[in-house]
Each structure stands twice: as C-alpha cells, then as structure tokens.
Scaffold this motif. Structure first.
Motif, PDB file in Angstrom:
ATOM      1  N   GLU A  29       0.969  -1.542   0.188  1.00 18.34           N
ATOM      2  CA  GLU A  29       0.124   0.072  -0.122  1.00 18.34           C
ATOM      3  C   GLU A  29       1.006   1.199   0.086  1.00 18.34           C
ATOM      4  O   GLU A  29       1.952   1.304  -0.043  1.00 18.34           O
ATOM      5  N   LYS A  30       0.419   1.993  -0.566  1.00 19.38           N
ATOM      6  CA  LYS A  30       1.182   3.616  -0.915  1.00 19.38           C
ATOM      7  C   LYS A  30       0.744   4.276   0.559  1.00 19.38           C
ATOM      8  O   LYS A  30      -0.054   4.175   1.727  1.00 19.38           O
TER       9      LYS A  30
ATOM     10  N   THR B 274      -3.037   5.556   1.916  1.00 24.67           N
ATOM     11  CA  THR B 274      -4.147   5.166   1.320  1.00 24.67           C
ATOM     12  C   THR B 274      -5.214   4.569   2.028  1.00 24.67           C
ATOM     13  O   THR B 274      -4.210   4.395   3.549  1.00 24.67           O
TER      14      THR B 274
ATOM     15  N   THR C  12       2.137   6.584   6.902  1.00 24.76           N
ATOM     16  CA  THR C  12       3.097   7.085   6.079  1.00 24.76           C
ATOM     17  C   THR C  12       4.065   7.044   5.615  1.00 24.76           C
ATOM     18  O   THR C  12       4.785   7.095   4.918  1.00 24.76           O
TER      19      THR C  12
ATOM     20  N   PRO D 125       7.459   4.363   5.383  1.00 25.73           N
ATOM     21  CA  PRO D 125       7.483   2.633   4.590  1.00 25.73           C
ATOM     22  C   PRO D 125       7.975   1.772   5.441  1.00 25.73           C
ATOM     23  O   PRO D 125       8.588   2.019   6.289  1.00 25.73           O
TER      24      PRO D 125
END
Length: 236
Positions: free
Chosen positions: A141-142, A145, A205, A207
């Motif tokens: 997922e970004k 998202t 947010t 990673p």
C-alpha cells in the motif's frame, strides 16, 4: 604441775612477809633480803612459764600453709569437620535453557494467537477466523492509502451475536481503524452462521511492514474467539 609449785612458793613468800610485819617493834632478827627473794621467785616463775610455753608449742603441730590452687586444665577444643553436601560443579555440562517469557506491553490486552482451529469461548460466545476476503497479508500500500480490510468470521458458540457485540482492535498497529459494532438486527450472527466483517484502515506514512489484529467482544466487553489480523507493506 609446775604452776601449782609456783603458787605455793609465792604464798610462802607472802606469809613470811606478813610475819615480818607482825614483829614490828621487836628486836630485829637477821632476815633474808626480801628483794632478792622476790627476784628469785619472779625468775623462777618466768623460767617455768617459758618452759611451759615451749612444751605447749611443741605439742601443737604447726598448721601448713595452703599452697596455690592449681587451675584446672581445660580439654582441647574439638575440631568440627563439616562434610560438604554440594555436588561439584560440572562446567562441561549445560543444563536445559529456560525459555524467556514474553512481557505484555502496557495498555495492550493479551489475546490468543491467530488460529482457525481453536478459540477461547466465554460462556455461550465463541468464534473462529475463517478467511481474508480482502487485502491478503503482505499487500503493498502507498503511504496514507485508505482501504477496507474484511475478515470472514463464524459464530461457533451457542448464542447470537446481538446488539453490543463487536469486532474490536486487540493489538499491533491500529492504522487509524476502529471497531465494527453490531448495532442493528441486520448484523446479528446466529450460532453456526458466518459473517464478513470489514474495518476501514489507513496505511501509515512511513514505509515499513505493519500488522494489526482484531478480536470479538461480548456486549459486556469480554474477549472471546479467534484472532483476525491484517499485514501490509507500506512502500514509497
């Protein structure tokens, strides 16, 4: 005894002196020297007394002086040997290692491990996780998202999940999600029935890999049943 002889002699001397005093006025007759007589008597008496004292002293044995008291010899202090009962340390032997017990983080409610074959019932309430219907584990997922994670849960208990029952966040990363609350009859789950339950989430947010787990609760807030989890990878 010599003492009686001394007394008789002294008496005679006194009588002679008295007789002499009675002849006062008569023609003096030749007499012995009175002082010499007294001196002789006294010497004789003293010699007799000395002789008697000597004999008395010889008759009484001298009292031996007490010698110094010999101190009692104390027996030697016995040596006490203490036999050690400790087994020798075997530095080559390695015993079993005690597993480290994991600590439960403060503020996190402990729950059973995720499984589809066992559960934790509370009274008549019980459940198991059946399957993921959306967002399989490891989905990328970004950051930020928004997505909905849906699990298929089955009521394996003997009572219906009614108003107040919910699928609540248990531990891990909540990812902005909340609980699925059963508030209407349409969402009731009868014993033996299954239901797809979804929770809206937001990818963090930063990673990384994130995992969060949810679990059923009764209308009185008791945890029960199996665990339902989601795992995502947040990628740039």
């Amino acid at each position: 005894m010599r003492t009686n002889e001394f007394l008789a002699l002294a008496t005679g001397v006194l009588l002679a002196a008295g007789t002499a005093s009675c002849n006062i006025g008569k023609a003096p007759a030749p007499t012995a020297d009175v002082n010499a007589v007294y001196t002789s008597v006294a010497s004789t008496m003293i010699a007799g007394l000395n002789d008697q004292l000597t004999q008395t002293a010889q008759a009484v044995p001298p009292t031996a002086l007490a010698g110094p008291t010999e101190l009692a010899t104390l027996p030697p202090v016995p040596t006490i040997l203490v036999e050690s009962t400790l087994a020798p340390l075997n530095t080559n032997a390695i015993g079993p290692v005690t597993p480290v017990v994991a600590l439960t983080p403060v503020g996190v409610t402990p729950v059973a491990a995720a499984t589809t074959s066992s559960s934790t019932a509370v009274g008549c309430a019980d459940s198991i996780f059946v399957a993921d219907t959306t967002i399989p584990d490891g989905t990328a997922e970004k950051p930020g998202t928004v997505f909905t994670k849906t699990w298929r849960m089955q009521n394996t208990g003997t009572c219906t999940w009614g108003v107040g029952f919910k699928l609540a966040f248990a531990y891990g990363s909540e990812m902005g999600g909340g609980n699925f609350n059963i508030t209407r009859k349409y969402d009731f789950v009868a014993p033996g029935a299954t239901k797809d339950i979804g929770v809206k989430l937001t990818a963090p947010t930063v990673p990384n890999t994130y995992k969060g787990c949810w679990k059923m609760q009764t209308d009185q807030g008791y945890w029960f049943g199996g665990i339902a989890c989601v795992t995502i990878k947040v990628v740039p």
